[in-house]
Design an enzyme around this catalytic site. Structure first.
Site, short mmCIF file in Angstrom:
data_model
loop_
_atom_site.label_atom_id
_atom_site.label_comp_id
_atom_site.label_asym_id
_atom_site.label_seq_id
_atom_site.Cartn_x
_atom_site.Cartn_y
_atom_site.Cartn_z
N LYS A 132 8.60 2.20 6.76
CA LYS A 132 9.81 1.46 6.43
C LYS A 132 11.01 1.79 7.32
CE LYS A 132 8.93 -0.43 1.99
NZ LYS A 132 7.63 0.12 1.51
N SER A 151 -0.06 3.26 5.78
CA SER A 151 1.36 2.91 5.83
C SER A 151 2.29 3.98 5.27
CB SER A 151 1.59 1.59 5.09
OG SER A 151 1.07 1.66 3.78
N GLU A 182 17.48 -4.20 -1.61
CA GLU A 182 16.74 -4.24 -2.86
C GLU A 182 15.66 -3.17 -2.77
OE1 GLU A 182 15.98 -6.05 -0.25
OE2 GLU A 182 13.85 -5.55 -0.08
C1 LIG Z 1 6.70 -0.60 0.82
C2 LIG Z 1 5.36 -0.13 1.18
C3 LIG Z 1 4.29 -1.04 1.37
C4 LIG Z 1 4.40 -2.50 1.11
O1 LIG Z 1 5.26 -3.20 1.95
P1 LIG Z 1 4.77 -4.12 3.15
O2 LIG Z 1 5.98 -4.88 3.52
O3 LIG Z 1 3.67 -5.00 2.63
O4 LIG Z 1 4.29 -3.23 4.24
C5 LIG Z 1 3.08 -0.54 1.80
N1 LIG Z 1 2.90 0.79 1.98
C6 LIG Z 1 3.88 1.68 1.81
C7 LIG Z 1 3.61 3.12 2.03
C8 LIG Z 1 5.14 1.26 1.39
O5 LIG Z 1 6.12 2.16 1.21
#
Ligand SMILES: *Cc1c(COP(=O)(O)O)cnc(C)c1O
Length: 386
Positions: A88, A371, A110
């Site tokens: 992020k 992610s 948000e």
């Molecule tokens: C916020 C988040 C997501 C979901 O958001 P995307 O916009 O779909 O990437 C996925 N994995 C993690 C670790 C997150 O913090």
């Protein structure tokens, strides 16, 4: 994945469905982003911050033990190792720099589970900006630690008590704030959704994930690309950034949604929400349905418009993972590789675990974008695994 068409369209999706009062702000933002994105000085500053502050480049890790077990060659793009624990920060640092270029001194955001709120509060602290984060009352209760983190970073957290009191309502309130304060505030949206230019801009800011991964894979694979590229999808920003690095290769692209919130699944239909046309979870009256899964970060009742378009084109496919298999994959990765993943990317991994030797032929090379890290989910995992 290039720029969208006129009015921010990706095929029949995307666009800009906002009140008249926000049109100039969206146009100003699109023009500012276009100018910044073609300015070498902007890239240099962004890249430097992501390197010396954000921990980029994040590595690609070959998973020896889990690969043996699954019969596929598994590689992980390690966004869990970036500052604040997920992908992020790539987006918020870019948007904060852009806000500063536009002369705005306040960030509005948000948040659902709190990860995007924490990342935005982090960027605001780094740049000395004011920060207000809208969060649904239900999420404020569920994510008390993240509320405290944001406050610690100097942000004001505003509790949203309207509607279902979750992410969907927090987006509405953040947009309302933006309408009223647009002279000095920038709306720092957290995924590849919302009105044009957000889906395009956020994808470009996350493109670094895919571009790094592609070069790193080529190094590990003697110049070859992976056969499969898999990422989880909430709004779809980590998947969009990952896919952007591989869309012009032969790799199969797979986005994995939570089964309880799958806008690309049987429950998703075309509709308009939060300024965009996309696929949404809606009932027959057009009421938005609540997404429900083990992972608050995937509880968004829609998907970014470019994903809806990639599916329509057949360039990417969208699959689902159920809570039980997600939890099993979460545990499996911890035991075999010593990595505690966030629940969100555990969805992507769960799909690979299920489909290795079925949809994904044995011997394939599979890149999964990890992610984020699992610290935020450990307490919940403890309860669930009991
Ligand atoms: C916020 C988040 C997501 C979901 O958001 P995307 O916009 O779909 O990437 C996925 N994995 C993690 C670790 C997150 O913090």
């Amino acid at each position: 994945m290039g720029p969208p068409g006129p009015d921010g369209r990706f095929g029949s999706f995307g666009g800009r469905y906002v009140p008249e009062s926000l049109v100039p702000a969206c146009e100003e933002l699109a023009a500012a982003f276009e100018a910044a994105w073609s300015d070498a000085g902007f890239h240099e500053e962004l890249d430097t911050i992501l390197r010396v502050y954000g921990g980029r480049p994040t590595p690609v890790t070959p998973c020896r033990r889990l690969s043996e077990q699954l019969g596929v060659r598994l590689l992980l793009k390690r966004e869990d190792l970036a500052h604040t624990g997920s992908h992020k920060l790539n987006n918020v640092v870019g948007q904060a720099l852009l806000a500063r270029r536009m002369g705005k001194r306040r960030l509005v955001a948000e948040t659902g589970a709190g990860q995007h709120g924490v990342a935005t509060a982090t960027a605001a602290a780094l740049f000395g900006m004011d920060c207000t984060v809208y969060m649904g009352e239900v999420d404020v209760e569920r994510q008390a630690l993240n509320v405290f983190r944001m406050q610690l970073l100097g942000a004001e957290v505003r509790t949203v008590s309207s509607g279902s009191r979750t992410l969907k309502d927090a987006v509405n309130e953040a947009m309302r704030d933006w309408v009223a304060t647009v002279g000095h505030s920038h709306y720092c949206l957290g995924s590849v959704m919302g009105p044009h230019p957000y889906p395009w801009m956020v994808r470009e800011l996350q493109r670094v994930v895919g571009e790094e991964a592609r070069a790193q894979c080529r190094e590990l694979l003697d110049g070859a690309d992976p056969d499969w590229v898999v990422a989880c999808v909430g709004g779809g920003s980590n998947a969009a950034g990952t896919f952007a690095g591989f869309v012009d290769t032969e790799a199969y692209l797979v986005g994995v949604e939570a089964a309880g919130g799958a806008a690309m699944g049987a429950g998703g239909v075309p509709g308009v929400l939060h300024g965009m046309a996309s696929r949404l979870l809606q009932d027959e009256q057009g009421q938005i349905l609540e997404a429900k899964s083990i992972s608050a970060g995937l509880d968004y009742p829609g998907i970014g418009p470019e994903h809806a378009h990639l599916a329509e084109l057949g360039r990417a496919r969208y699959e689902q993972a159920h809570d039980a298999e997600v939890l099993a994959a979460f545990e499996l990765l911890a035991r075999t590789e010593g990595i505690i993943a966030a629940f969100e990317p555990a969805h992507a991994l769960a799909w690979v675990v299920r489909e290795a030797g079925r949809t994904v032929p044995l011997g394939s090379t599979v890149l999964v974008t990890l992610s984020g890290r699992g610290d935020k989910d450990v307490a919940q995992a403890r309860e669930l695994l009991g």
